[in-house]
Design a protein around this motif. Structure first.
Motif, mmCIF file in Angstrom:
data_model
loop_
_atom_site.group_PDB
_atom_site.id
_atom_site.type_symbol
_atom_site.label_atom_id
_atom_site.label_comp_id
_atom_site.label_asym_id
_atom_site.label_seq_id
_atom_site.Cartn_x
_atom_site.Cartn_y
_atom_site.Cartn_z
ATOM 1 N N ASN B 10 0.831 -1.212 0.000
ATOM 2 C CA ASN B 10 0.000 0.000 0.000
ATOM 3 C C ASN B 10 0.866 1.262 0.000
ATOM 4 O O ASN B 10 1.723 1.429 0.859
ATOM 5 C CB ASN B 10 -0.921 0.030 1.223
ATOM 6 C CG ASN B 10 -2.044 -0.986 1.131
ATOM 7 O OD1 ASN B 10 -2.569 -1.241 0.051
ATOM 8 N ND2 ASN B 10 -2.401 -1.578 2.252
ATOM 9 N N GLU B 11 0.643 2.135 -0.947
ATOM 10 C CA GLU B 11 1.359 3.402 -1.135
ATOM 11 C C GLU B 11 2.757 3.196 -1.736
ATOM 12 O O GLU B 11 3.228 4.050 -2.479
ATOM 13 C CB GLU B 11 1.460 4.221 0.176
ATOM 14 C CG GLU B 11 0.106 4.735 0.631
ATOM 15 C CD GLU B 11 0.161 5.682 1.826
ATOM 16 O OE1 GLU B 11 0.989 5.470 2.722
ATOM 17 O OE2 GLU B 11 -0.648 6.623 1.861
ATOM 18 N N THR B 12 3.418 2.090 -1.396
ATOM 19 C CA THR B 12 4.750 1.853 -1.962
ATOM 20 C C THR B 12 4.618 1.415 -3.430
ATOM 21 O O THR B 12 5.276 1.983 -4.307
ATOM 22 C CB THR B 12 5.499 0.787 -1.140
ATOM 23 O OG1 THR B 12 5.738 1.319 0.173
ATOM 24 C CG2 THR B 12 6.812 0.404 -1.787
ATOM 25 N N LEU B 13 3.757 0.414 -3.687
ATOM 26 C CA LEU B 13 3.503 -0.018 -5.067
ATOM 27 C C LEU B 13 2.271 0.670 -5.632
ATOM 28 O O LEU B 13 2.234 1.046 -6.805
ATOM 29 C CB LEU B 13 3.311 -1.542 -5.128
ATOM 30 C CG LEU B 13 4.475 -2.405 -4.637
ATOM 31 C CD1 LEU B 13 4.145 -3.884 -4.828
ATOM 32 C CD2 LEU B 13 5.776 -2.053 -5.349
ATOM 33 N N THR B 14 1.242 0.818 -4.810
ATOM 34 C CA THR B 14 -0.045 1.322 -5.291
ATOM 35 C C THR B 14 -0.220 2.799 -4.971
ATOM 36 O O THR B 14 0.307 3.317 -3.982
ATOM 37 C CB THR B 14 -1.205 0.545 -4.632
ATOM 38 O OG1 THR B 14 -1.070 0.646 -3.208
ATOM 39 C CG2 THR B 14 -1.184 -0.913 -5.044
ATOM 40 N N ASP B 15 -0.983 3.454 -5.814
ATOM 41 C CA ASP B 15 -1.320 4.865 -5.635
ATOM 42 C C ASP B 15 -2.724 4.926 -5.038
ATOM 43 O O ASP B 15 -3.708 4.607 -5.720
ATOM 44 C CB ASP B 15 -1.274 5.571 -6.992
ATOM 45 C CG ASP B 15 -1.599 7.054 -6.877
ATOM 46 O OD1 ASP B 15 -1.855 7.520 -5.746
ATOM 47 O OD2 ASP B 15 -1.605 7.731 -7.924
ATOM 48 N N LEU B 16 -2.819 5.304 -3.753
ATOM 49 C CA LEU B 16 -4.120 5.288 -3.073
ATOM 50 C C LEU B 16 -4.953 6.542 -3.355
ATOM 51 O O LEU B 16 -6.097 6.644 -2.912
ATOM 52 C CB LEU B 16 -3.937 5.118 -1.556
ATOM 53 C CG LEU B 16 -3.244 3.836 -1.083
ATOM 54 C CD1 LEU B 16 -3.295 3.730 0.446
ATOM 55 C CD2 LEU B 16 -3.886 2.588 -1.692
ATOM 56 N N GLU B 17 -4.386 7.517 -4.087
ATOM 57 C CA GLU B 17 -5.100 8.785 -4.312
ATOM 58 C C GLU B 17 -6.522 8.601 -4.863
ATOM 59 O O GLU B 17 -7.436 9.320 -4.452
ATOM 60 C CB GLU B 17 -4.283 9.702 -5.223
ATOM 61 C CG GLU B 17 -3.017 10.262 -4.569
ATOM 62 C CD GLU B 17 -3.313 11.124 -3.341
ATOM 63 O OE1 GLU B 17 -4.206 11.986 -3.422
ATOM 64 O OE2 GLU B 17 -2.663 10.906 -2.293
ATOM 65 N N PRO B 18 -6.745 7.631 -5.811
ATOM 66 C CA PRO B 18 -8.115 7.477 -6.333
ATOM 67 C C PRO B 18 -9.144 7.130 -5.263
ATOM 68 O O PRO B 18 -10.342 7.344 -5.475
ATOM 69 C CB PRO B 18 -7.985 6.323 -7.341
ATOM 70 C CG PRO B 18 -6.546 6.307 -7.726
ATOM 71 C CD PRO B 18 -5.789 6.766 -6.513
ATOM 72 N N LEU B 19 -8.699 6.594 -4.112
ATOM 73 C CA LEU B 19 -9.645 6.277 -3.036
ATOM 74 C C LEU B 19 -10.364 7.528 -2.532
ATOM 75 O O LEU B 19 -11.454 7.442 -1.971
ATOM 76 C CB LEU B 19 -8.925 5.611 -1.854
ATOM 77 C CG LEU B 19 -8.480 4.157 -2.033
ATOM 78 C CD1 LEU B 19 -7.699 3.699 -0.807
ATOM 79 C CD2 LEU B 19 -9.694 3.260 -2.238
ATOM 80 N N ARG B 20 -9.744 8.708 -2.748
ATOM 81 C CA ARG B 20 -10.396 9.953 -2.303
ATOM 82 C C ARG B 20 -11.758 10.127 -2.990
ATOM 83 O O ARG B 20 -12.699 10.647 -2.389
ATOM 84 C CB ARG B 20 -9.495 11.161 -2.571
ATOM 85 C CG ARG B 20 -8.168 11.106 -1.806
ATOM 86 C CD ARG B 20 -7.397 12.426 -1.911
ATOM 87 N NE ARG B 20 -6.020 12.286 -1.460
ATOM 88 C CZ ARG B 20 -5.633 12.297 -0.182
ATOM 89 N NH1 ARG B 20 -6.520 12.447 0.772
ATOM 90 N NH2 ARG B 20 -4.362 12.158 0.135
ATOM 91 N N ASP B 21 -11.851 9.695 -4.246
ATOM 92 C CA ASP B 21 -13.142 9.759 -4.958
ATOM 93 C C ASP B 21 -14.176 8.873 -4.261
ATOM 94 O O ASP B 21 -15.358 9.227 -4.181
ATOM 95 C CB ASP B 21 -12.990 9.278 -6.407
ATOM 96 C CG ASP B 21 -12.099 10.198 -7.226
ATOM 97 O OD1 ASP B 21 -11.936 11.378 -6.850
ATOM 98 O OD2 ASP B 21 -11.565 9.728 -8.256
ATOM 99 N N ASP B 22 -13.727 7.689 -3.777
ATOM 100 C CA ASP B 22 -14.649 6.758 -3.126
ATOM 101 C C ASP B 22 -15.140 7.319 -1.782
ATOM 102 O O ASP B 22 -16.304 7.143 -1.417
ATOM 103 C CB ASP B 22 -13.970 5.392 -2.928
ATOM 104 C CG ASP B 22 -13.543 4.767 -4.253
ATOM 105 O OD1 ASP B 22 -14.378 4.723 -5.174
ATOM 106 O OD2 ASP B 22 -12.379 4.340 -4.373
ATOM 107 N N PHE B 23 -14.233 8.000 -1.049
ATOM 108 C CA PHE B 23 -14.661 8.654 0.190
ATOM 109 C C PHE B 23 -15.698 9.726 -0.118
ATOM 110 O O PHE B 23 -16.722 9.832 0.563
ATOM 111 C CB PHE B 23 -13.458 9.284 0.914
ATOM 112 C CG PHE B 23 -12.694 8.305 1.755
ATOM 113 C CD1 PHE B 23 -13.154 7.945 3.010
ATOM 114 C CD2 PHE B 23 -11.522 7.725 1.300
ATOM 115 C CE1 PHE B 23 -12.463 7.031 3.802
ATOM 116 C CE2 PHE B 23 -10.819 6.808 2.073
ATOM 117 C CZ PHE B 23 -11.298 6.463 3.323
ATOM 118 N N GLU B 24 -15.436 10.511 -1.163
ATOM 119 C CA GLU B 24 -16.350 11.587 -1.539
ATOM 120 C C GLU B 24 -17.718 11.011 -1.925
ATOM 121 O O GLU B 24 -18.754 11.537 -1.525
ATOM 122 C CB GLU B 24 -15.748 12.382 -2.703
ATOM 123 C CG GLU B 24 -16.391 13.733 -2.916
ATOM 124 C CD GLU B 24 -15.556 14.599 -3.863
ATOM 125 O OE1 GLU B 24 -15.160 15.690 -3.460
ATOM 126 O OE2 GLU B 24 -15.291 14.149 -5.012
#
Lengths: 220, 220
Positions: B10-24
């Motif tokens: 998590n965060e090292t390989l993957t980019d978690l930024e798109p999860l912000r859309d899911d929170f929204e």
């Protein structure tokens, strides 16, 4: 039967909400408080998990500097100190002083145990009128293990000269109550915000809305 | 000399930024991601510190439900699953696939080790084209100790059949590198955002801006 009420400090006794103004004054969004506080615990617990130790104020400073840099703000001494010094000025929650007076009057000894630095809260306790009620103000710099490592709670029991099972921890943080219970203490969940208690943690022995209610329960 | 490159996920390989859309989409502010992710680590590390264990997905769900309740939003199954399923759809950072191909071509074995669930990232690794490069995809559900507990890294070394000192961990999180180094591994700091490395932690053996640069360093 309870001999000693052990108190967590940050958020349990103190209201950290005013720190949001200090973040704003430093140029950071008000919600930075939440990620910053969770990240400090994450880093302190990570070091404890790995068998190491760092001071809360040192982590607090480094994380704040990183957050300023990430936001494109120069981490000047003035900005950093502006936020960190806020910890020495936060108020007690309004239920704390009246609740602890009743606990003290009932003959229960009262002691604080924080992952922060005990000295940082002296002014807050004095201003809030609870300083004379506190037999000891302890922090994890002696056991060099952050709560919820069992050594932290055992250290408090040792200082007080009581068996762990005659000591109860009051906190707003489920992870702290879970750790206290695993170390053999009783655990009291102070749930001012009516937050669901996570099932991942051992349940508390008592759930109360504030310290006035806790005093009533302990006097039963 | 490095036999095995161990990768945080998590965060090292993957980019978690798109999860912000899911929170929204669930009705929460976009910055909720930061406090939520730090709180999951805090709770998982707290349990590890206390000698206990909980699954990452269980903590993720409970914390998300608590955040919805705190925001006055009903924690419906649809809202909760909407955010949690985002983990299975996040992209790899663009440097990961080309970098790992070079590491693999140089004869270094590649293994992932996450505090999350290994199965949650299978689709992400397949979509990102790195699945054939990964000899094992490990998680902490076997040692039942979250990183940075030394048992987590030792477990990975045992599965791979190599001494810890011939294994190196690459991560974007200083606390993970610190823990790997204390367990005897090498530690490689992937610093995509040019974030100051906190002095509270043991320093990394290498600091690189991304996995392409790491591949170059490991080939030296």
């Amino acid at each position: 039967m309870l001999d000693v009420l052990l108190l967590d400090v940050n958020e349990t006794l103190t209201d950290l909400e005013p720190l949001r103004d200090d973040f704003e004054a430093a140029g950071l969004p008000r919600h930075t408080l939440d990620a910053w506080f969770a990240a400090m615990l994450r880093d302190g617990l990570a070091l404890t998990t790995a068998g190491a130790y760092a001071d809360f104020p040192a982590l607090a400073r480094e994380l704040l500097e990183a957050q300023l840099v990430a936001a494109g703000i120069e981490p000047t001494e003035e900005r950093v100190t502006g936020v960190l010094s806020g910890f020495t000025r936060v108020p007690l929650h309004p239920d704390v002083a009246p609740g602890l007076r009743k606990v003290h009057a009932a003959g229960v000894r009262i002691v604080t145990l924080t992952n922060g630095r005990a000295a940082m809260s002296e002014g807050v306790f004095t201003a809030g009128g609870i300083m004379p009620l506190l037999e000891h103000r302890l922090d994890v710099s002696v056991p060099r293990r952050w709560k919820p490592h069992p050594d932290a709670y055992r250290y408090a029991a040792e200082v007080c000269g009581v068996p762990v099972e005659r000591m109860g921890l009051a906190a707003v943080h489920p992870w702290d109550i879970d750790g206290a219970r695993r170390a053999g203490l009783q655990g009291f969940y102070v749930d001012r915000r009516n937050t669901p208690y996570p099932q991942a943690f051992l349940p508390p022995d008592l759930i109360v809305p504030d310290f006035e209610a806790l005093a009533v329960e302990l006097a039963r």
